[in-house]
Design a protein around this motif. Structure first.
Motif, mmCIF file in Angstrom:
data_model
loop_
_atom_site.group_PDB
_atom_site.id
_atom_site.type_symbol
_atom_site.label_atom_id
_atom_site.label_comp_id
_atom_site.label_asym_id
_atom_site.label_seq_id
_atom_site.Cartn_x
_atom_site.Cartn_y
_atom_site.Cartn_z
ATOM 1 N N LEU A 1 1.043 41.343 172.305
ATOM 2 C CA LEU A 1 0.221 40.357 171.601
ATOM 3 C C LEU A 1 1.034 39.608 170.547
ATOM 4 N N THR A 2 1.958 40.309 169.896
ATOM 5 C CA THR A 2 2.819 39.670 168.904
ATOM 6 C C THR A 2 3.652 38.565 169.564
ATOM 7 N N LYS A 3 4.141 38.837 170.765
ATOM 8 C CA LYS A 3 4.913 37.827 171.499
ATOM 9 C C LYS A 3 4.017 36.650 171.881
ATOM 10 N N MET A 4 2.771 36.936 172.228
ATOM 11 C CA MET A 4 1.832 35.858 172.547
ATOM 12 C C MET A 4 1.556 35.004 171.311
ATOM 13 N N ALA A 5 1.424 35.643 170.159
ATOM 14 C CA ALA A 5 1.163 34.914 168.919
ATOM 15 C C ALA A 5 2.335 33.987 168.579
ATOM 16 N N ALA A 6 3.564 34.451 168.856
ATOM 17 C CA ALA A 6 4.738 33.616 168.618
ATOM 18 C C ALA A 6 4.697 32.372 169.505
ATOM 19 N N ASN A 7 4.277 32.555 170.745
ATOM 20 C CA ASN A 7 4.138 31.417 171.651
ATOM 21 C C ASN A 7 3.093 30.436 171.140
ATOM 22 N N CYS A 8 1.977 30.942 170.652
ATOM 23 C CA CYS A 8 0.913 30.076 170.128
ATOM 24 C C CYS A 8 1.422 29.250 168.961
ATOM 25 N N LYS A 9 2.255 29.856 168.133
ATOM 26 C CA LYS A 9 2.793 29.116 166.991
ATOM 27 C C LYS A 9 3.661 27.963 167.484
ATOM 28 N N LYS A 10 4.468 28.217 168.501
ATOM 29 C CA LYS A 10 5.326 27.164 169.057
ATOM 30 C C LYS A 10 4.501 26.076 169.741
ATOM 31 N N MET A 11 3.365 26.467 170.355
ATOM 32 C CA MET A 11 2.513 25.498 171.048
ATOM 33 C C MET A 11 1.561 24.803 170.080
ATOM 34 N N LYS A 12 1.556 25.231 168.815
ATOM 35 C CA LYS A 12 0.668 24.679 167.788
ATOM 36 C C LYS A 12 -0.808 24.911 168.110
ATOM 37 N N HIS B 1 -3.385 26.855 166.870
ATOM 38 C CA HIS B 1 -3.692 27.693 165.713
ATOM 39 C C HIS B 1 -4.892 28.603 165.963
ATOM 40 N N GLU B 2 -5.876 28.122 166.693
ATOM 41 C CA GLU B 2 -7.068 28.937 166.947
ATOM 42 C C GLU B 2 -6.718 30.177 167.762
ATOM 43 N N LYS B 3 -5.966 30.001 168.853
ATOM 44 C CA LYS B 3 -5.567 31.157 169.671
ATOM 45 C C LYS B 3 -4.731 32.123 168.848
ATOM 46 N N ARG B 4 -3.842 31.580 168.020
ATOM 47 C CA ARG B 4 -2.966 32.440 167.214
ATOM 48 C C ARG B 4 -3.790 33.289 166.244
ATOM 49 N N VAL B 5 -4.783 32.690 165.625
ATOM 50 C CA VAL B 5 -5.638 33.442 164.706
ATOM 51 C C VAL B 5 -6.347 34.572 165.453
ATOM 52 N N LEU B 6 -6.897 34.260 166.595
ATOM 53 C CA LEU B 6 -7.627 35.268 167.369
ATOM 54 C C LEU B 6 -6.709 36.401 167.817
ATOM 55 N N ILE B 7 -5.499 36.055 168.246
ATOM 56 C CA ILE B 7 -4.553 37.085 168.690
ATOM 57 C C ILE B 7 -4.096 37.943 167.516
ATOM 58 N N LEU B 8 -3.812 37.311 166.377
ATOM 59 C CA LEU B 8 -3.396 38.085 165.199
ATOM 60 C C LEU B 8 -4.492 39.048 164.755
ATOM 61 N N ASN C 1 -1.110 40.539 158.230
ATOM 62 C CA ASN C 1 -2.105 39.903 157.354
ATOM 63 C C ASN C 1 -1.579 38.589 156.783
ATOM 64 N N ALA C 2 -0.306 38.571 156.393
ATOM 65 C CA ALA C 2 0.293 37.344 155.856
ATOM 66 C C ALA C 2 0.362 36.261 156.933
ATOM 67 N N ALA C 3 0.733 36.652 158.157
ATOM 68 C CA ALA C 3 0.786 35.696 159.269
ATOM 69 C C ALA C 3 -0.609 35.179 159.596
ATOM 70 N N LEU C 4 -1.593 36.055 159.502
ATOM 71 C CA LEU C 4 -2.975 35.652 159.760
ATOM 72 C C LEU C 4 -3.447 34.657 158.705
ATOM 73 N N ALA C 5 -3.134 34.912 157.450
ATOM 74 C CA ALA C 5 -3.519 33.989 156.378
ATOM 75 C C ALA C 5 -2.858 32.627 156.583
ATOM 76 N N GLU C 6 -1.581 32.639 156.942
ATOM 77 C CA GLU C 6 -0.856 31.387 157.202
ATOM 78 C C GLU C 6 -1.490 30.635 158.380
ATOM 79 N N SER C 7 -1.832 31.360 159.423
ATOM 80 C CA SER C 7 -2.429 30.736 160.608
ATOM 81 C C SER C 7 -3.817 30.182 160.317
ATOM 82 N N LEU C 8 -4.581 30.912 159.519
ATOM 83 C CA LEU C 8 -5.905 30.412 159.142
ATOM 84 C C LEU C 8 -5.781 29.115 158.349
ATOM 85 N N GLN C 9 -4.787 29.053 157.461
ATOM 86 C CA GLN C 9 -4.566 27.830 156.685
ATOM 87 C C GLN C 9 -4.150 26.679 157.600
ATOM 88 N N GLU C 10 -3.252 26.953 158.557
ATOM 89 C CA GLU C 10 -2.822 25.917 159.505
ATOM 90 C C GLU C 10 -4.000 25.446 160.354
#
Length: 110
Positions: free
Chosen positions: A50-61, A63-70, A92-101
């Protein structure tokens, strides 16, 4: 199934390295689906994919999928880590950043 998961994980890594993030995300998604059908993988294994999937979501921009995966990663991490573990704080820090994005991109509901 173990061999299939290992092969898919390797393919996902190669796709990620060659900047084919959508293909990488889809490949890791297949890994997660196979992991659900086997008892050979624990929560840590699932969180790693899932962490690898979240990294992909960040690259694809995406943000919603990344938040859900985190959020899913946190659930798995809470199964095998202590509450004050650095990994949980990092997630938690990555989740907060993703929620802000997500909010900055105009998202208002998850």
């Amino acid at each position: 199934q173990i061999m299939n998961i290992a092969t898919l994980s390797t393919m996902g890594f190669i796709y990620y390295q060659t900047k084919q993030h959508k293909a990488s995300f889809d490949t890791y998604k297949a890994c997660v689906q196979l992991q659900e059908n086997t008892t050979q993988h624990n929560e840590r294994d699932k969180a790693d994919v899932l962490t690898k999937m979240a990294a992909n979501c960040k690259k694809m921009k995406d943000h919603e999928k990344r938040v859900l995966i985190l959020r899913c990663i946190l659930v798995y991490q809470q199964c095998y880590l202590l509450d004050d573990d650095d990994e949980i704080w990092e997630t938690n820090a990555a989740l907060a950043e993703s929620l802000q994005e997500y909010a900055d991109a105009g998202g208002d509901c998850l």
